[in-house]
Structure formats: C-alpha cells, structure tokens
Design an enzyme around this catalytic site. Structure first.
Site, PDB file in Angstrom:
ATOM      1  CG  ASP A   1       9.641  14.114   7.986  1.00 47.98           C
ATOM      2  OD1 ASP A   1       9.420  15.131   7.307  1.00 47.98           O
ATOM      3  OD2 ASP A   1       9.786  12.985   7.489  1.00 47.98           O
TER       4      ASP A   1
ATOM      5  CG  PHE B   1      14.591   1.767   6.482  1.00 47.37           C
ATOM      6  CD1 PHE B   1      15.971   1.684   6.534  1.00 47.37           C
ATOM      7  CD2 PHE B   1      13.963   2.722   7.248  1.00 47.37           C
ATOM      8  CE1 PHE B   1      16.713   2.530   7.350  1.00 47.37           C
ATOM      9  CE2 PHE B   1      14.690   3.579   8.067  1.00 47.37           C
ATOM     10  CZ  PHE B   1      16.067   3.483   8.104  1.00 47.37           C
TER      11      PHE B   1
ATOM     12  CB  ILE C   1      -0.959   0.036   1.213  1.00 51.39           C
ATOM     13  CG1 ILE C   1      -0.158  -0.073   2.522  1.00 51.39           C
ATOM     14  CG2 ILE C   1      -1.994  -1.058   1.119  1.00 51.39           C
ATOM     15  CD1 ILE C   1      -1.010   0.068   3.773  1.00 51.39           C
TER      16      ILE C   1
ATOM     17  N   GLY D   1       8.177   3.058   2.060  1.00 51.36           N
ATOM     18  CA  GLY D   1       8.835   3.817   3.114  1.00 51.36           C
ATOM     19  C   GLY D   1      10.300   4.041   2.805  1.00 51.36           C
TER      20      GLY D   1
END
Length: 1052
Positions: A546, A433, A428, A431
């Site tokens: 962030d 990593f 979905i 990321g």
C-alpha cells in the site's frame, strides 16, 4: 457442545509475565489438560490449498460438533448442518466419519493407539446436501466456495487424469477465471501474464498431469488461450456454477455409493446410492436406473452392529415408516456400516431440521451418553462463569487459529503500555479501524513524549482485534529513520497502538498545501527517503502492498516516514504473497497484483513509481476519473501516467522503468535508491547554479543603473534576447552543455524576468539557440556578456557610484514595480505571439514528440531534446504588423497552449497573396482561407466541447478540405504538366493530414475522462495545425505553377 474462541498467542510462546486471555474473556485455569488438533478444510486463504487448516485446542469434554461449529462460525456459514468431520489414515484407505456427538479426546485415544498421530488427517467436509443445494448455496457464499474447492480437489485427485482433454481444458480455464476474476478476457494473450500463470502459479494447479505431459507447451498455450476466451465474461459465481455443470455428467459429486448386500446375508449384491435427489436407492448393474428404497423423512431409527458370522461384517438396520420390517443392509465391515449410518443420520437431521441423532446404539467408548449442550447466549455464558466450577468444566472449550493470519501479540515486557501513562488528545485523522488521536506518553525516559494513538472501534470481536494488532506486530520488527516507529500497544479493550507522532501529517495533504513553496529538490528528496525505507523492507523480505502518498507521514520539512503497515506481509520462504480478500488500492497496484492478487517486491516497485508520480504532481491521485475496473485495461493497452510538469526526464525515465509490465524488468529498490541519490545530487547542483545566476542577474540589473534615474528598458518579446534579459534566458555555453539533457518541450514554465534564470527544466523550443544568438546579435552579445575581467571592472564601476540611502531605496522600489509591470506585459504579449520555429512540419513533429502516439504496446510520454538547430528559425513579426498566411499566428502551438488549458485566441485572417497575382476570382485562394478559418474555429472550440461535439467540428474541416481539393482538380488542367506531380503530392499530404486528425479525434473520444484525454486533444490540435500549414503549402505550389505558366506565355 463446547464453547470455542480465538487466542492469538496459540502458535507462539508468550513471556512468563504475559497473561493469556481467552477470546470470550475467561482465564484458563492452571494445570488444565489441553491438546491441539489440526483440522484441514476448504475455506480459501492465501496459502496453498493443501495447507488450508485451522489449529484447534480442545479439552476432555470437547465434542466434534463444537469444533465444527466454531470453524464455520468464524466464516459466517449459514448451512452448518451440511458439514461433517472425516478422519483418514494417510498410509491406507482407512476412512472414519466421526459423528457430531463423539468426544474428540476419546476418538484420538482410540485411533492414535492403532497408528501414530502424524499419520491421521482430520478434515472438515460438506457431506449432507439439501435438495437444490446449488440454488441454496448461492445465498451462502462461504459454503458455495467451500463446496467448490472440495469438489475440485476430489476431481483433481480422483478422475482428472481420465477425463476427456476438452473437459479438462474447460474445467482448468474455469478455475483460472474464478481465481483471477478481475483479469481481462485477453490477459493471457500477453506473454508475461501467461508466464506468471505457468511458472509462478503453476499450470498443475489447474490442469491434470496427463494433459500437461501429453500436449506440447506451445500447443497447450494456444489451447488454454482459446478456451479461456470462452469464459472471459463470467464472474466468480458463474464460473463455479459452470464448473459444476460441465463436471456433473462425468463425476457425481452429489451422492455417495457403497458396495453392499440387501438382507442379512449375501443374497442380493447391490450398490447403495445415498444423495439428496435419490434418497436411499440401490443399483444392481451399472447403467441401470436406481431402485428407490426410502426417503430420509421416512427413516425413524438407525442401528448398526457387527454381524454374528465369522467374517465380522457390518450390519445396518433402518426402521422405515410404513414398512412391515426394518431395511437390513450388510456392509463389508463395521467401519463402512458406521460411515453409512453417519451419512443417513446426517441427511435425516438436515431434512427434519433436528439436532437429535436418529442412531440408536449402546454407549461406546468415544461417544457421549447425552446430546451436546445447546449453545448459550452471551449473557447466560457470563452468568455461568460467576459460579464456582471444577477444573474439568473449565477445560470444555475449543480454540481456533487460522494459519492464514496468525498473529503474535507483542510481549508485555517490551511493548505493553499502561493506559494511565497515555493522555489522549484531539483527533487528527481516521484509520481503517477507528480514529487516530494525538496524545502524550508519560514515560520515565521522556516525561512528555508526543505520540499518535490508533484506536479500534469494534475490537470486541476477536478477528477484528487480531487484524488491528497485525500492524503493530509488523511495525515492531522495523528500525529505520524513514519508517514510523512503534512505541507500544495496549491490548486490553479498548485496544490502542501507540506510534511516534509526525507533526506535519500526511504527505499528500502536505504537498497540496505547500504546492507553491516546495522546490523540486525537496520533492526528489522525499522520493529518495522513501526508497531507502523500501530498500530496507526489501532486505527484510517484507512487501508493503500500500505504497501511496496518503500512507507517508511528514516528520519535518526535510524528512518523511513510511507508515500504515496494515497490508504489509512477510513473504516467508516464498517469493510472493497472495491476497485472498480485502480492499486493495487498485489504481496504485501492479498489473500482476490486479490480475493474480500476487504481491512481491517488484509489485512494491510499481507502487513506488506511482507514489513518486504523486509527489511530483503535488498530491494528485493517479488515474483520476477512471473506474477501478477499467484501470487494468488501460495498463494492458500500454497507458502510463504522463510526465509531471518540471519533472527531470531522468526521473520520469526511472518511473517508467518501475512501470514495466514484466515484473522481472523492474529495478530493485537498492538500484532505485542509488539512482535517486544521483538525480537528487544533480538537482542540488542545478539549484545552486540557478541561484548564482539569479544573484548575478539581479546584481547586474541593480548596478548597471548607476546614478541614473532612468528606469530599465522593457524587455523584448519572448524568443528575442534583450541586453537585460539575455543572461537570464541563456546560461553560458558551458552551462548550456551541462543542462541540455534536462530540457523538455511541452512544459513551459512561468515567464518574465524573475523566472528567467530558473528555466533549466522548462520548454525552450521557442527560444533562440545559443549559437544562433551569437550569429544574430554579436555586438549585443559582446556588450552584455563581458569576460570575467570585464565583469570585475563593471562591478567596481557600479560600486563606485554611491547614492544616498533614501534615493537608493526609492529607486529600487520603483524598479521593482516596473519589473512587475513588465512581467504582466510579457505574459499578455506571449498569448498572441509564437515564433516561426513552430511552423515547419519538422519542428512541429519534434516539439510535440513528447507523446508520439501509440508505439507498440506502450503509450509512454517520451522526453525529447531541443529542436534541430540545422535550420535557424525566422524572426517573427512585431505585434500588430500585417500578418502572412504562413505565420498562421492565430493558431497557438498545441504543445505550449495546451498546458494552459488549450486557451487559443482565434483572430480574423486577411492573408496577403504569396505571389503578385490577381486574387479577385481565385477559388483556390478562397478555399485555402476557408480551410484555415475552419481549423481556427475548431481550435477555439475544442477545449470546452464534450466528446460528442468533436465529430461535427472535424466534419466542418473535412468539408472545407473537400471543397479545396475539388477546386484544385478543376484548376490543374490549366497549369503546366510539369507541375502536376508536385500538386498531386501536396493533395495527398492534405488527405493524410485529415486522416491523422480523425485518428486523434477517435483517441480523444476513447480516452475521455482519463489522464490521456488532454494529451489527445493536444494531438488533435497538432494535426489540425499541420493541415492548415500544408494547405498554405498547396497554395504556394499552385502559385508557383501559375507564375511558371505566365513566364512561358510572356513574349521574349
């Protein structure tokens, strides 16, 4: 050499049920003796330089070479042979350089018997330098940075207080430039930036104490600012090389000197110099040239021992190729002789590319009889582990943890999940990593819990695995309804992090898809929910670092949750966290974060302000089209993100507080939460009021038709109330008072009957004032805005006339179609009609004051109130009626039209005279008309034109104005002297208008492809509009002078 690995559990005690795994995959044998060694180094991290260290686990067979190898391997160092290991006693000047073949445990037992362990300092240093080492180190950035930090530390501790003030200033400013290389060259001119450097970072980090004590604060500030400007254009590497260039004449950091004697007795007292350029040389007096003894590639063997005399001096013997006898050096002590031997041996190994030591000596305690075992390939290591080995062999390892990013594995009991209980579903997202999947967690409490699973592609590396799991470590400490919850982790490869699933995905995508269905209250609700989450983080002393719409997840239509804690950090005892490296979201970051890599709750507040802006803009990213390197320059020039359309001024005012340059002036999250709650409640009240008004308007339209088949009349033009639309456009006087503070010019909404009731936040500068409406049409107002009692009677009359259902349905459908046609007609007409309220200079300035240009240092988009009603605007002409020059109807108001992309509709102008004068040979009249036409042509071309075409268009307007003014100069002598002054003032005003137009043009060119480009284009049009209006005013003044002259010459 000992194998070394990384264990994330080192500084924390795992639970009894937790397996402790080695970084290489090998399990530790129970009962094995292990000891921990703290090694200081100069690899830069986020902590203070004096605390840069690694924690090492070592066994009985671990040697110095193994520890050095692992530390440098973790930083990807190329010049490993340059590094040495130093042991210093903190309470004396005792120093021991430990040879790479020494066993660490034996060394510790030997020296810690003499002094307690806490009095010894183990330090990794660069000691052996190749020829041309700076050129070689530039290709090995970790080594270059390490050597720079080492030399800078030695300089500050040993000679900084003795160097010249100018040199100290230059070296300190070079360190500022290197540390904050993204900071602009003039950044220290700002008081808040200098105060961050002075108070938060500390000037003592850059300048010696003698300088700080001897120079007054104000003088020192000027000196630092002036010196820093000299190095404003240097990057990090250039700053380092310049530092070495300035320091080398006063401090020889590339060689070591020892006071000793040549020969076996004190016959010749010398200073032995050892370095990459000198080789082995000696000096008899200071200032004389060194005498060369030997090069390192000539040294064949090295021996050292105690001398036989009672003083127990140290003896060093070097066998030199081609020399008839060994070179003998007598040192003051055996320790100094050992240190000299280690230095020469290190250079010999470096020059010859050898690992074997050149030192010949009897076996002593603390040294290994054989050289270290060479490093094995991974396959060989795995093969060795299949054999049965003794306990002592399994303890031969060195283990390192960097204190910068120490990670605690979530305990197995609480967070470890069996992989069999997870069903991995579709991907979905992606990321940092790896991919993010949807899945199902089969738990006893919830048999089919939908979850999100973060995967890690390259978690075979210990450092990547540690950083990936850092987010889980952070998330497990939070429990808040608007923060994504951690469900568990799987720490065996492949490593997974399991979190709660937010089914509607990222907030940014959600806002873009639902742009036309989300109301303002929902957007403010999202901002409020995020503020509660961030206030919670603030209370727990965490900085997120962030905060952006992409990192917020949507759980339901009325619930968002803060996620992505990969950059989050706990601030421990300090008030800020400093990032040393890694990718950071520059366009969302506060100026102190960009300049100084400094992150606090105040910098999170700045980012939250940007995130609120994203939400109100339905997912538009900030500073579109601006390069990351240019963002800080625009912020320091006072640029801020513009006010989003339909944004309440109170909310935008709150955003601008979040964007205060000085962090101390920004509100805390607890204050933001309270203010957002108030704004949200106000918006809900306004929303309910608008719904009631809409319902009342629809009921009035429907019931008023009664049994008649006549369709509703067409509404009048924008700005003029009709019986049907007056209630939609104008709330009651009480409501008008309540909502005035939400009126913003320059952001018109959609037009037409369906949207009329919802114009609380829309620009209403073109509408008639409520009080003026009563003055204009008191009969209509009394007819169509009845009292409460009249309304009730009207309602009863409407309800009393009941129609058959099929006729009622047909009539409603027909009325709906006609309303849609009216809507289209209104939108078409509004493109050509703008009320006269925009023609006076005063109203132009007030309306377009939503951005008043650069004031001070802040370019902030200021909301304005409604126009001053002291002078009611005139009624505009009907569509198609003969125009007048004063209307300038072909020039749309920039404040409104620019929000539609500056779609201006130029029309042919045939202005009638303003006075009953003969215009057949009127040069002034012709040139005024020519100037107006030039303005219209520029206005029609400015939107699609590239910046390089602005100058020719403005030049055409300027030429038309110059022709007009020349004609006026020729006309003035023929006019009465009493009128000359007024005409000259009108001419000066036109010159000022042209200057304003040129100024705005330059700003539009300067800020091309930025968020301010459209705003400055709009201001260009405003200035051109003002020029055209003032040209017409000049014509009026001259006409009045002519009429006066005619009146004087007329016979009485």
């Amino acid at each position: 050499m000992a194998a070394a690995y990384l264990d994330p559990n080192l500084n924390h005690t795992p639970s009894s049920s937790t397996k402790t795994h080695l970084g290489t995959g090998m399990e530790r044998s129970p009962g094995a003796m292990e000891r921990v060694l703290k090694v200081f180094h100069y690899f830069e991290s986020s902590s203070e330089p004096t605390t840069w260290a690694s924690i090492i686990r070592h066994g009985d067979a671990t040697d110095v070479r193994g520890i050095i190898q692992k530390i440098v391997d973790s930083h990807k160092v190329k010049h490993v042979a340059c590094y040495g290991f130093r042991l210093s006693h903190l309470r004396s000047e005792e120093v021991h350089w430990l040879h790479v073949d020494m066993g660490v445990s034996s060394v510790r037992e030997k020296y810690e018997l003499a002094h307690p362990p806490e009095e010894w300092k183990y330090e990794l240093r660069i000691r052996y330098l190749p020829k041309g080492f700076l050129n070689q180190f530039t290709e090995d950035k970790p080594t270059l940075n390490f050597f720079y930090q080492q030399v800078k530390s030695d300089y500050m501790q040993e000679i900084a207080d003795q160097v010249d003030q100018e040199i100290a200033l230059k070296l300190g400013c070079l360190e500022i430039r290197r540390s904050y290389w993204e900071m602009r060259g003039n950044a220290l001119e700002k008081k808040s930036n200098y105060e961050v450097l002075e108070k938060d970072v500390g000037l003592k980090r850059f300048f010696p104490k003698s300088l700080l004590d001897s120079v007054k604060a104000k003088t020192l500030r000027k000196l630092i600012q002036q010196t820093f400007r000299q190095f404003a254009n240097l990057n990090r590497e250039e700053s380092i090389l310049k530092f070495f260039e300035i320091l080398s004449p006063v401090y020889r950091f590339d060689k070591e000197c020892f006071k000793c004697a040549l020969g076996s007795s004190w016959i010749i007292s010398v200073e032995l110099a050892i370095g990459p350029e000198e080789g082995i040389s000696y000096l008899t007096d200071k200032g004389c040239n060194p005498t060369h003894l030997a090069d390192f590639n000539q040294v064949q063997t090295i021996q050292y021992s105690n001398s036989e005399d009672k003083d127990r001096k140290g003896m060093l013997q070097l066998k030199i190729a081609g020399a008839p006898e060994p070179l003998t050096v007598t040192a003051p002590s055996l320790t100094i002789a050992e240190n000299m031997a280690d230095l020469i041996d290190g250079y010999c190994r470096l020059v010859n590319g050898a690992t074997q030591s050149f030192i010949i000596r009897p076996q002593k305690e603390g040294e290994r009889a054989l050289p270290s075992i060479p490093k094995l390939a991974n396959s060989e290591k795995q093969g060795m582990r299949t054999h049965a080995v003794s306990v002592s062999e399994t303890d031969d390892y060195a283990e390192i943890i960097d204190e910068e990013d120490t990670y605690t594995m979530p305990s197995t009991r609480d967070y470890e999940i069996q992989r069999e209980r997870i069903e991995l579903g579709r991907c979905i997202g992606e990321g940092q990593f790896g991919d993010v999947h949807q899945g199902v967690y089969l738990s006893p409490e919830n048999p089919a819990l939908a979850v999100a699973i973060k995967t890690c592609k390259n978690c075979t590396s210990d450092s990547v695995r540690e950083k990936f799991l850092q987010e889980a470590l952070t998330m497990r400490q939070f429990d808040h309804p608007h923060i994504v919850k951690l469900i568990g982790v799987i720490t065996e490869n492949p490593v997974w992090i399991i979190m709660e699933l937010c089914t509607l995905g990222e907030l940014r995508s959600f806002l873009q898809v639902r742009k036309y269905s989300l109301d303002l209250a929902s957007l403010i609700l999202y901002a409020y929910q995020l503020s509660t989450a961030l206030a919670y983080l603030e209370s727990k002393r965490f900085v997120h670092r962030d905060i952006a719409a992409r990192n917020v997840l949507v759980s339901s239509n009325d619930c968002v949750k803060l996620g992505d804690f990969g950059l989050s950090r706990y601030m421990e005892d300090s008030t800020y966290y400093k990032a040393s490296k890694g990718k950071l979201p520059i366009k969302w970051m506060a100026p102190e974060s960009i300049n100084f890599r400094r992150f606090t709750s105040a910098s999170d507040v700045w980012m939250f302000g940007v995130c609120m802006w994203e939400i109100l803009m339905h997912g538009v990213k900030p500073f579109q089209g601006v390069k990351n390197n240019d963002v800080i320059g625009r912020i320091e020039n006072g640029e801020r993100l513009p006010m989003p359309p339909n944004c309440p001024p109170t909310l935008y005012s709150l955003m601008t507080k979040c964007w205060a340059y000085d962090p101390s002036r920004r509100p805390r999250f607890t204050e933001l939460k309270a203010q957002l709650s108030t704004i949200l409640e106000e918006e809900k009240v306004q929303q309910e009021e608008r719904m009631r008004m809409e319902s009342r308007r629809q009921a009035t339209v429907s019931w008023d038709s009664g049994g008649s088949d006549e369709a509703p009349p067409k509404p009048s033009r924008p700005g003029y109330p009709s019986p049907r639309s007056s209630e939609g456009f104008y709330p009651s006087p009480q409501h008008m008072v309540q909502t005035n503070h939400y009126q913003v010019s320059g952001y018109p909404g959609s037009h037409g009957i369906p949207a009329m009731a919802g114009s609380i936040y829309q620009g209403q500068a073109s509408l008639l004032d409520q009080t003026e409406l009563w003055n204009h049409r008191p009969q209509e107002m009394s007819m169509w805005q009845p009292s409460v009692e009249d309304s009730a009677a009207l309602d009863l009359r409407g309800m009393g006339q009941v129609l058959p259902p099929h006729l009622m349905e047909e009539r409603l459908i027909r009325q709906q179609q006609e309303m849609e046609e009216d809507q289209r007609w209104l939108e078409k007409e509004e493109r050509f009609l703008k009320p006269d309220v925009r023609l006076s200079r005063g109203s132009i300035d007030r309306e377009d004051g939503s951005f008043q240009g650069p004031t001070g240092n802040q370019h902030i988009y200021q909301p304005v109130g409604k126009p001053d009603p002291a002078a009611p605007p005139k009624k505009p002409p009907r569509p198609g009626a003969p125009g007048h020059l004063s209307n300038l109807s072909s020039i749309s108001s920039p404040a409104d039209s620019y929000n539609e992309g500056v779609k201006l509709q130029p029309q042919e102008i045939s202005p009638p005279p303003t006075a009953n004068l003969d215009r057949s040979n009127d040069k002034v009249y012709e040139n005024v008309t020519g100037l107006v036409k030039a303005v219209i042509e520029m206005s029609s071309k400015i939107q699609p034109a590239p910046p390089e075409e602005y100058v020719p268009m403005v030049k055409e307007v300027g030429l038309a104005l110059r022709t007009l003014l020349a004609t006026v100069d020729e006309t003035i002598p023929a006019l009465p002297a009493s009128t000359h002054r007024e005409i000259e003032m009108a001419q000066k005003l036109l010159n000022s208008d042209l200057g304003e137009l040129i100024s705005k043009m330059k700003l539009a060119q300067q800020y091309v492809m930025t968020s301010l480009q459209q705003e400055y284009k709009k201001q260009m049009l405003t200035a051109a509009h003002a020029l055209a209006v003032d040209a017409k005013n000049l014509l009026d003044v001259i006409d009045q002078a002519r009429l006066k002259m005619l009146g004087q010459t007329r016979p009485h």
